[in-house]
Design an enzyme around this catalytic site. Structure first.
Site, short mmCIF file in Angstrom:
data_model
loop_
_atom_site.label_atom_id
_atom_site.label_comp_id
_atom_site.label_asym_id
_atom_site.label_seq_id
_atom_site.Cartn_x
_atom_site.Cartn_y
_atom_site.Cartn_z
N SER A 5 -67.57 -24.11 -54.41
CA SER A 5 -68.00 -22.71 -54.40
C SER A 5 -69.47 -22.54 -54.04
O SER A 5 -69.89 -21.45 -53.66
CB SER A 5 -67.73 -22.05 -55.75
OG SER A 5 -68.61 -22.53 -56.73
N LYS A 15 -73.59 -20.82 -59.95
CA LYS A 15 -73.67 -19.73 -58.97
C LYS A 15 -75.13 -19.32 -58.77
O LYS A 15 -76.01 -19.69 -59.53
CB LYS A 15 -72.89 -18.49 -59.44
CG LYS A 15 -71.44 -18.73 -59.80
CD LYS A 15 -70.57 -19.04 -58.62
CE LYS A 15 -69.13 -19.32 -59.10
NZ LYS A 15 -68.38 -20.10 -58.18
#
Length: 184
Positions: free
Chosen positions: A52, A94
């Protein structure tokens, strides 16, 4: 008849002498243990699972975190590790896109913050879509941050589960140390 030789009794001086010889080794071991515990608390490491955050970080990579997240002030672009608000056995990694009070809009394949399009050279080239309309245009609440993965097509992030509470932040990524090819 001959008497067996008398063995001298160990004296306190001999026991103390033996302990003194081991004292530097014991001190060294205690110092090493203290340093290891301090590093595990102040700068824990984290293993990256998944793609990701590709191309910035790779699956199987390892990073060191700022473990003093309670003293840390978030900034736009910081990469953080946090406990996600969805069911997951592992923390997520993230990038912070929005801080408290920021207006975040995702439209036409672009992320907008406070009315201006973001320049995002770190994303994997794909347009940024939005899966849940409720998180496609919002003001980030106090005590929360809006996060996105760099690999937008393969990231479960604030577009899916909304902003992340700052209390759930494990730490900010300080640097990568594995694989060696990713070390700057």
């Amino acid at each position: 008849m001959q008497q067996p030789p008398v063995r001298p009794m160990p004296t306190l001086a001999r026991s103390t002498s033996r302990l003194r010889r081991w004292l530097p080794t014991i001190r060294f071991g205690l110092v090493c243990l203290g340093i290891w515990l301090a590093l595990r608390t102040v700068a824990p490491s984290y293993a990256i699972e998944g793609d990701s955050m590709y191309p910035t970080f790779h699956d199987g990579g390892r990073v060191v975190l700022n473990g003093t997240s309670r003293l840390w002030t978030p900034h736009h672009g910081d990469v953080i590790v946090f406990d996600p608000p969805v069911e997951s056995p592992n923390p997520y990694i993230k990038r912070i896109i929005g801080l408290p009070g920021d207006q975040i809009d995702i439209a036409d394949g672009q992320v907008w913050r406070n009315g201006a399009p973001l320049d995002e050279p770190y994303i994997a080239g794909a347009a940024t879509g939005c899966l849940r309309a409720v998180y496609c245009s919002m003001i980030v609440p106090e005590g929360e941050v809006f996060v996105l993965g760099d690999n937008r097509e393969n990231s479960t992030d604030s577009r899916t589960f909304g902003p992340v509470q700052l209390d759930n932040v494990v730490g900010e990524v300080l640097f990568t140390f594995w694989p060696l090819s990713d070390v700057p």
